[in-house]
Write a protein that holds these residues in place. Structure first.
Motif, mmCIF file in Angstrom:
data_model
loop_
_atom_site.group_PDB
_atom_site.id
_atom_site.type_symbol
_atom_site.label_atom_id
_atom_site.label_comp_id
_atom_site.label_asym_id
_atom_site.label_seq_id
_atom_site.Cartn_x
_atom_site.Cartn_y
_atom_site.Cartn_z
ATOM 1 N N ILE A 119 0.873 -1.172 0.000
ATOM 2 C CA ILE A 119 0.000 0.000 0.000
ATOM 3 C C ILE A 119 0.906 1.217 0.000
ATOM 4 O O ILE A 119 1.607 1.494 0.972
ATOM 5 C CB ILE A 119 -0.943 -0.010 1.215
ATOM 6 C CG1 ILE A 119 -1.802 -1.287 1.198
ATOM 7 C CG2 ILE A 119 -1.835 1.238 1.206
ATOM 8 C CD1 ILE A 119 -2.779 -1.400 2.350
ATOM 9 N N ASP A 120 0.910 1.952 -1.103
ATOM 10 C CA ASP A 120 1.909 2.981 -1.358
ATOM 11 C C ASP A 120 1.252 4.340 -1.576
ATOM 12 O O ASP A 120 0.287 4.463 -2.349
ATOM 13 C CB ASP A 120 2.717 2.581 -2.596
ATOM 14 C CG ASP A 120 3.911 3.482 -2.839
ATOM 15 O OD1 ASP A 120 4.259 4.284 -1.952
ATOM 16 O OD2 ASP A 120 4.504 3.385 -3.930
ATOM 17 N N SER A 121 1.773 5.353 -0.878
ATOM 18 C CA SER A 121 1.380 6.745 -1.115
ATOM 19 C C SER A 121 -0.138 6.913 -1.092
ATOM 20 O O SER A 121 -0.718 7.568 -1.964
ATOM 21 C CB SER A 121 1.943 7.231 -2.458
ATOM 22 O OG SER A 121 3.342 7.086 -2.503
ATOM 23 N N SER A 122 -0.766 6.334 -0.088
ATOM 24 C CA SER A 122 -2.225 6.362 0.001
ATOM 25 C C SER A 122 -2.686 7.039 1.284
ATOM 26 O O SER A 122 -1.999 6.999 2.302
ATOM 27 C CB SER A 122 -2.787 4.941 -0.063
ATOM 28 O OG SER A 122 -2.522 4.350 -1.327
ATOM 29 N N ARG A 123 -3.880 7.615 1.211
ATOM 30 C CA ARG A 123 -4.492 8.207 2.400
ATOM 31 C C ARG A 123 -5.415 7.175 3.022
ATOM 32 O O ARG A 123 -6.394 6.748 2.398
ATOM 33 C CB ARG A 123 -5.280 9.459 2.028
ATOM 34 C CG ARG A 123 -5.932 10.105 3.232
ATOM 35 C CD ARG A 123 -6.573 11.435 2.903
ATOM 36 N NE ARG A 123 -7.205 11.998 4.097
ATOM 37 C CZ ARG A 123 -7.825 13.171 4.123
ATOM 38 N NH1 ARG A 123 -7.878 13.909 3.025
ATOM 39 N NH2 ARG A 123 -8.375 13.595 5.240
ATOM 40 N N PHE A 139 3.383 -0.835 4.178
ATOM 41 C CA PHE A 139 2.712 0.460 4.059
ATOM 42 C C PHE A 139 3.813 1.489 3.829
ATOM 43 O O PHE A 139 4.685 1.664 4.676
ATOM 44 C CB PHE A 139 1.948 0.801 5.339
ATOM 45 C CG PHE A 139 0.769 -0.082 5.628
ATOM 46 C CD1 PHE A 139 -0.499 0.272 5.197
ATOM 47 C CD2 PHE A 139 0.924 -1.258 6.351
ATOM 48 C CE1 PHE A 139 -1.598 -0.538 5.482
ATOM 49 C CE2 PHE A 139 -0.165 -2.069 6.643
ATOM 50 C CZ PHE A 139 -1.429 -1.715 6.209
ATOM 51 N N CYS A 142 2.284 6.476 3.698
ATOM 52 C CA CYS A 142 0.829 6.520 3.857
ATOM 53 C C CYS A 142 0.412 7.396 5.036
ATOM 54 O O CYS A 142 1.123 7.508 6.027
ATOM 55 C CB CYS A 142 0.274 5.108 4.064
ATOM 56 S SG CYS A 142 0.364 4.062 2.592
ATOM 57 N N ASP A 143 -0.771 7.995 4.904
ATOM 58 C CA ASP A 143 -1.410 8.717 5.996
ATOM 59 C C ASP A 143 -2.297 7.720 6.723
ATOM 60 O O ASP A 143 -3.352 7.317 6.215
ATOM 61 C CB ASP A 143 -2.243 9.868 5.427
ATOM 62 C CG ASP A 143 -2.964 10.666 6.519
ATOM 63 O OD1 ASP A 143 -2.912 10.261 7.691
ATOM 64 O OD2 ASP A 143 -3.578 11.699 6.176
ATOM 65 N N CYS A 162 5.399 6.570 7.386
ATOM 66 C CA CYS A 162 3.948 6.709 7.534
ATOM 67 C C CYS A 162 3.602 7.621 8.716
ATOM 68 O O CYS A 162 4.315 7.647 9.715
ATOM 69 C CB CYS A 162 3.294 5.343 7.744
ATOM 70 S SG CYS A 162 3.377 4.262 6.284
#
Length: 223
Positions: A119-123, A139, A142-143, A162
């Protein structure tokens, strides 16, 4: 003293090949259907409620997922710039899949499985992976503010850069190789359940204050 050997691991994700464009409505997510090798672009399924849907070797590009996606299985797929905000995906599984630049705010993936997932560069703030089993998951950037990892099982899981401010880890179950690298862990709860984890970089002073609070230790700072 010999330092602890760092075990590096990466999820086994790949780019689906030989996909075909999705056909409407034949390839739309519906109960107990499985699609293989389909590419969805710009589709909006947000009004749907789906149970038991399966996707294998698929590409989802700028797709809004169904508001309910329970007992789903996503395998060897790619999700790019997809909207899973507030999706109820409990009891679902994801294998050998990459999620990049997604919106996962409020996603509920409780009592599910993630294996070989990036899970990359995701909010993903306010998301929940509580009671799920995570194995070989990364992760990255990520936010994850106020994310819920309570009673989650971790095996070969890494958080890289993160924001985990206020995340919940009560009764978490680290099994092997749980790492936090350059993460913001301010105000996390359940930190004592992370016994055996490795923390590298980040605001270690804030983490120490959080740990002291959970242990009932009062720290008095002197000027």
């Amino acid at each position: 003293m010999v330092g602890k050997k760092v075990v590096r691991f990466e999820p086994a994700v790949g780019e689906p090949r030989g996909t075909r464009d999705a056909v409407v409505p034949g390839d739309d997510p519906v109960d107990d259907a499985t699609v293989v090798g389909v590419e969805y672009r710009g589709a909006d399924f947000a009004e749907s409620k789906v149970y038991g849907f399966g996707a294998e070797r698929c590409v989802f590009d700028s797709v809004r997922f169904p508001s309910t996606l329970r007992q789903a299985t996503i395998t060897e797929s790619v999700l790019r710039v997809c909207d899973l905000a507030n999706v109820q995906a409990d009891d679902s599984s994801m294998f050998e899949t990459e999620v990049a630049h997604g919106r996962l705010t409020g996603l509920s993936w409780t009592a599910g499985v993630l294996r070989d997932v990036l899970i990359d560069s995701s909010r993903a703030d306010l998301s929940s992976f509580a009671e799920s089993r995570l194995r070989t998951v990364v992760f990255r950037d990520c936010d994850l503010r106020q994310a819920d990892f309570q009673r989650t099982e971790f095996r070969n899981v890494r958080f890289e850069r993160c924001n985990l401010t206020g995340a919940r880890f009560a009764d978490a179950r680290p099994q092997q190789n749980l790492r936090f690298e350059d993460c913001d862990l301010t105000g996390i709860t359940g930190v004592t359940a992370l016994r055996g984890a490795t923390i590298q970089g980040g605001d270690l002073e804030a983490l120490a204050a959080t740990l002291a609070r959970e242990l009932g230790i009062t720290v008095e700072w002197q000027d």
